[in-house]
Design a protein around this motif. Sequence first.
Motif, PDB file in Angstrom:
ATOM      1  N   GLU A 107       1.214  -1.585  -0.149  1.00  0.00           N
ATOM      2  CA  GLU A 107       0.264  -0.566   0.085  1.00  0.00           C
ATOM      3  C   GLU A 107       1.000   1.108   0.055  1.00  0.00           C
ATOM      4  O   GLU A 107       1.805   1.525   0.700  1.00  0.00           O
ATOM      5  N   VAL A 108       0.745   2.112  -1.183  1.00  0.00           N
ATOM      6  CA  VAL A 108       1.034   3.267  -0.962  1.00  0.00           C
ATOM      7  C   VAL A 108       0.216   4.349   0.047  1.00  0.00           C
ATOM      8  O   VAL A 108      -0.847   4.542  -0.508  1.00  0.00           O
ATOM      9  N   THR A 109       0.420   5.435   1.063  1.00  0.00           N
ATOM     10  CA  THR A 109      -0.554   6.340   1.246  1.00  0.00           C
ATOM     11  C   THR A 109      -0.155   8.141   0.497  1.00  0.00           C
ATOM     12  O   THR A 109       0.487   8.420   0.816  1.00  0.00           O
ATOM     13  N   LEU A 110      -0.866   8.511   0.546  1.00  0.00           N
ATOM     14  CA  LEU A 110      -1.360   8.932  -0.510  1.00  0.00           C
ATOM     15  C   LEU A 110      -2.861  10.977   0.854  1.00  0.00           C
ATOM     16  O   LEU A 110      -3.371  10.234   1.420  1.00  0.00           O
ATOM     17  N   THR A 111      -1.016  11.325   1.256  1.00  0.00           N
ATOM     18  CA  THR A 111      -1.961  12.747   2.126  1.00  0.00           C
ATOM     19  C   THR A 111      -1.754  13.550   1.544  1.00  0.00           C
ATOM     20  O   THR A 111      -0.941  14.163   0.632  1.00  0.00           O
ATOM     21  N   VAL A 112      -3.275  14.565   1.593  1.00  0.00           N
ATOM     22  CA  VAL A 112      -3.740  15.626   0.703  1.00  0.00           C
ATOM     23  C   VAL A 112      -3.775  16.586   2.295  1.00  0.00           C
ATOM     24  O   VAL A 112      -4.657  16.547   3.321  1.00  0.00           O
ATOM     25  N   SER A 113      -3.022  17.980   2.197  1.00  0.00           N
ATOM     26  CA  SER A 113      -3.176  18.704   2.972  1.00  0.00           C
ATOM     27  C   SER A 113      -3.491  20.034   2.538  1.00  0.00           C
ATOM     28  O   SER A 113      -3.018  20.468   1.725  1.00  0.00           O
ATOM     29  N   VAL A 114      -3.865  20.938   3.185  1.00  0.00           N
ATOM     30  CA  VAL A 114      -3.888  22.371   2.937  1.00  0.00           C
ATOM     31  C   VAL A 114      -2.892  23.152   2.914  1.00  0.00           C
ATOM     32  O   VAL A 114      -2.111  23.378   4.252  1.00  0.00           O
ATOM     33  N   PRO A 115      -2.174  23.851   2.087  1.00  0.00           N
ATOM     34  CA  PRO A 115      -0.825  24.598   2.654  1.00  0.00           C
ATOM     35  C   PRO A 115      -0.868  25.568   3.346  1.00  0.00           C
ATOM     36  O   PRO A 115      -1.223  26.645   3.010  1.00  0.00           O
ATOM     37  N   ARG A 116      -0.790  25.020   4.977  1.00  0.00           N
ATOM     38  CA  ARG A 116      -0.281  26.434   5.675  1.00  0.00           C
ATOM     39  C   ARG A 116       0.587  27.116   5.900  1.00  0.00           C
ATOM     40  O   ARG A 116       1.419  25.625   6.435  1.00  0.00           O
ATOM     41  N   ALA A 117       1.264  28.160   5.920  1.00  0.00           N
ATOM     42  CA  ALA A 117       2.382  29.467   6.391  1.00  0.00           C
ATOM     43  C   ALA A 117       2.232  28.823   8.180  1.00  0.00           C
ATOM     44  O   ALA A 117       1.101  29.239   8.321  1.00  0.00           O
ATOM     45  N   VAL A 118       3.131  28.964   8.610  1.00  0.00           N
ATOM     46  CA  VAL A 118       3.609  28.933   9.733  1.00  0.00           C
ATOM     47  C   VAL A 118       4.680  30.206  10.384  1.00  0.00           C
ATOM     48  O   VAL A 118       5.650  30.134   9.105  1.00  0.00           O
ATOM     49  N   LEU A 119       4.803  31.069  10.928  1.00  0.00           N
ATOM     50  CA  LEU A 119       5.639  31.882  10.884  1.00  0.00           C
ATOM     51  C   LEU A 119       6.278  31.530  12.672  1.00  0.00           C
ATOM     52  O   LEU A 119       6.043  32.032  13.207  1.00  0.00           O
ATOM     53  N   SER A 120       7.872  31.746  12.594  1.00  0.00           N
ATOM     54  CA  SER A 120       8.487  31.712  14.219  1.00  0.00           C
ATOM     55  C   SER A 120       9.370  32.988  13.976  1.00  0.00           C
ATOM     56  O   SER A 120      10.505  33.432  12.885  1.00  0.00           O
ATOM     57  N   VAL A 121      10.192  33.199  14.824  1.00  0.00           N
ATOM     58  CA  VAL A 121      10.853  34.089  15.467  1.00  0.00           C
ATOM     59  C   VAL A 121      12.137  33.391  16.209  1.00  0.00           C
ATOM     60  O   VAL A 121      12.249  33.362  16.424  1.00  0.00           O
ATOM     61  N   SER A 122      13.475  33.853  15.501  1.00  0.00           N
ATOM     62  CA  SER A 122      14.310  33.433  15.906  1.00  0.00           C
ATOM     63  C   SER A 122      15.670  34.657  16.241  1.00  0.00           C
ATOM     64  O   SER A 122      15.804  35.214  15.333  1.00  0.00           O
ATOM     65  N   PRO A 123      16.444  34.961  16.963  1.00  0.00           N
ATOM     66  CA  PRO A 123      15.969  33.809  18.104  1.00  0.00           C
ATOM     67  C   PRO A 123      15.045  34.710  19.529  1.00  0.00           C
ATOM     68  O   PRO A 123      14.419  34.303  20.599  1.00  0.00           O
ATOM     69  N   GLN A 124      14.704  35.892  19.394  1.00  0.00           N
ATOM     70  CA  GLN A 124      14.190  36.753  20.522  1.00  0.00           C
ATOM     71  C   GLN A 124      12.578  38.100  19.630  1.00  0.00           C
ATOM     72  O   GLN A 124      13.536  38.062  18.891  1.00  0.00           O
ATOM     73  N   LYS A 125      11.535  37.887  19.962  1.00  0.00           N
ATOM     74  CA  LYS A 125      10.835  39.015  19.409  1.00  0.00           C
ATOM     75  C   LYS A 125      11.503  40.619  20.044  1.00  0.00           C
ATOM     76  O   LYS A 125      11.020  41.494  19.392  1.00  0.00           O
ATOM     77  N   TRP A 126      12.016  40.727  21.074  1.00  0.00           N
ATOM     78  CA  TRP A 126      12.073  41.917  22.056  1.00  0.00           C
ATOM     79  C   TRP A 126      13.941  42.001  20.992  1.00  0.00           C
ATOM     80  O   TRP A 126      14.395  41.716  21.480  1.00  0.00           O
ATOM     81  N   LEU A 127      13.899  43.081  21.110  1.00  0.00           N
ATOM     82  CA  LEU A 127      15.078  43.967  20.570  1.00  0.00           C
ATOM     83  C   LEU A 127      15.763  44.888  20.750  1.00  0.00           C
ATOM     84  O   LEU A 127      14.973  45.508  21.265  1.00  0.00           O
ATOM     85  N   THR A 128      17.192  44.899  20.970  1.00  0.00           N
ATOM     86  CA  THR A 128      17.346  46.810  20.621  1.00  0.00           C
ATOM     87  C   THR A 128      18.513  46.532  19.367  1.00  0.00           C
ATOM     88  O   THR A 128      18.679  46.023  19.056  1.00  0.00           O
ATOM     89  N   GLU A 129      18.085  48.531  18.911  1.00  0.00           N
ATOM     90  CA  GLU A 129      18.760  48.696  17.670  1.00  0.00           C
ATOM     91  C   GLU A 129      20.490  47.887  18.115  1.00  0.00           C
ATOM     92  O   GLU A 129      20.695  47.997  18.806  1.00  0.00           O
ATOM     93  N   GLY A 130      20.742  47.152  16.805  1.00  0.00           N
ATOM     94  CA  GLY A 130      21.546  46.508  16.230  1.00  0.00           C
ATOM     95  C   GLY A 130      21.773  45.297  16.179  1.00  0.00           C
ATOM     96  O   GLY A 130      22.391  44.853  15.534  1.00  0.00           O
ATOM     97  N   ASP A 131      20.654  44.688  16.976  1.00  0.00           N
ATOM     98  CA  ASP A 131      20.805  43.335  17.174  1.00  0.00           C
ATOM     99  C   ASP A 131      20.382  43.001  15.674  1.00  0.00           C
ATOM    100  O   ASP A 131      20.060  43.099  14.871  1.00  0.00           O
ATOM    101  N   SER A 132      20.134  41.165  15.751  1.00  0.00           N
ATOM    102  CA  SER A 132      19.864  40.424  14.307  1.00  0.00           C
ATOM    103  C   SER A 132      18.837  39.440  14.762  1.00  0.00           C
ATOM    104  O   SER A 132      18.809  39.083  16.066  1.00  0.00           O
ATOM    105  N   VAL A 133      17.365  39.348  13.274  1.00  0.00           N
ATOM    106  CA  VAL A 133      16.953  38.724  14.125  1.00  0.00           C
ATOM    107  C   VAL A 133      16.180  37.868  12.768  1.00  0.00           C
ATOM    108  O   VAL A 133      16.127  38.555  11.760  1.00  0.00           O
ATOM    109  N   THR A 134      15.707  36.833  13.203  1.00  0.00           N
ATOM    110  CA  THR A 134      15.607  35.950  11.509  1.00  0.00           C
ATOM    111  C   THR A 134      13.906  35.354  12.066  1.00  0.00           C
ATOM    112  O   THR A 134      13.666  34.955  12.778  1.00  0.00           O
ATOM    113  N   LEU A 135      13.263  36.133  10.376  1.00  0.00           N
ATOM    114  CA  LEU A 135      11.881  35.104  10.224  1.00  0.00           C
ATOM    115  C   LEU A 135      11.827  34.354   9.970  1.00  0.00           C
ATOM    116  O   LEU A 135      12.176  33.740   8.844  1.00  0.00           O
TER     117      LEU A 135
END
Length: 222
Positions: A107-135
């Motif tokens: 058997e081969v399983t076919l999975t179908v789902s709705v494409p859902r975008a998920v956004l996260s932040v690294s390393p944190q949401k609270w920043l000081t000027e000059g910090d680096s952040v990645t979405l």
Amino acid sequence: MELSPLPLLLLLISNIVSQHTEEKPKARVSIKPAQHVFRGETVTLRCDVYSEGVTSWQYIWYKNSSTSVFSDLQELIFSSVTESDAGKYSCYGAERDISCISRLSDEVTLTVSVPRAVLSVSPQKWLTEGDSVTLICQVNGSSIGWTFSWFTETVSSDNSNQYKQLSDSSRGAGGHYTVSSADLKHTGVYVCSAERGKPAYNSTISNTQPLWVTGEFRLNTE
């Protein structure tokens, strides 16, 4: 998917296949582009049987271990797949004169789902000027094959959401948008979305992620 009428011969094969227990070639199911796909994509499942001396096969498909014949086509093509097409598929083949009948495929399983975008932040949401952040934007846990767009979100006077695409959003390639030196102007609410395929189809707009950037603290020595 519209199914062709099943010949009586194939129904006969379906009834007697369980009686053939000796070693026979085994059918194999292949699936393209992948076993996990998104709603609206085109998906092809193909049944193949490799056996010396047999060049003309007829095919029987089953879905979800049902004893009812699903199709007699070698390829099942879902041009715009939906969640109802998901399931476990298996097949076998029979020579047209029933002199050779293959074993049932895995058997081969076919999975179908709705494409859902998920956004996260690294390393944190609270920043000081000059910090680096990645979405980090992903679609159902993956960034492969998607093109990402990045936006800031505001709420208008009529309480509707307004999205402004970031002018340098090409830096979001691969699902990552990095601000190497945060500035006060980067304070805001961010979302992302993704698209894939031709014609392109889109994910949902992601969850929101706020960023807060504060001025760098300087000790007054005067």
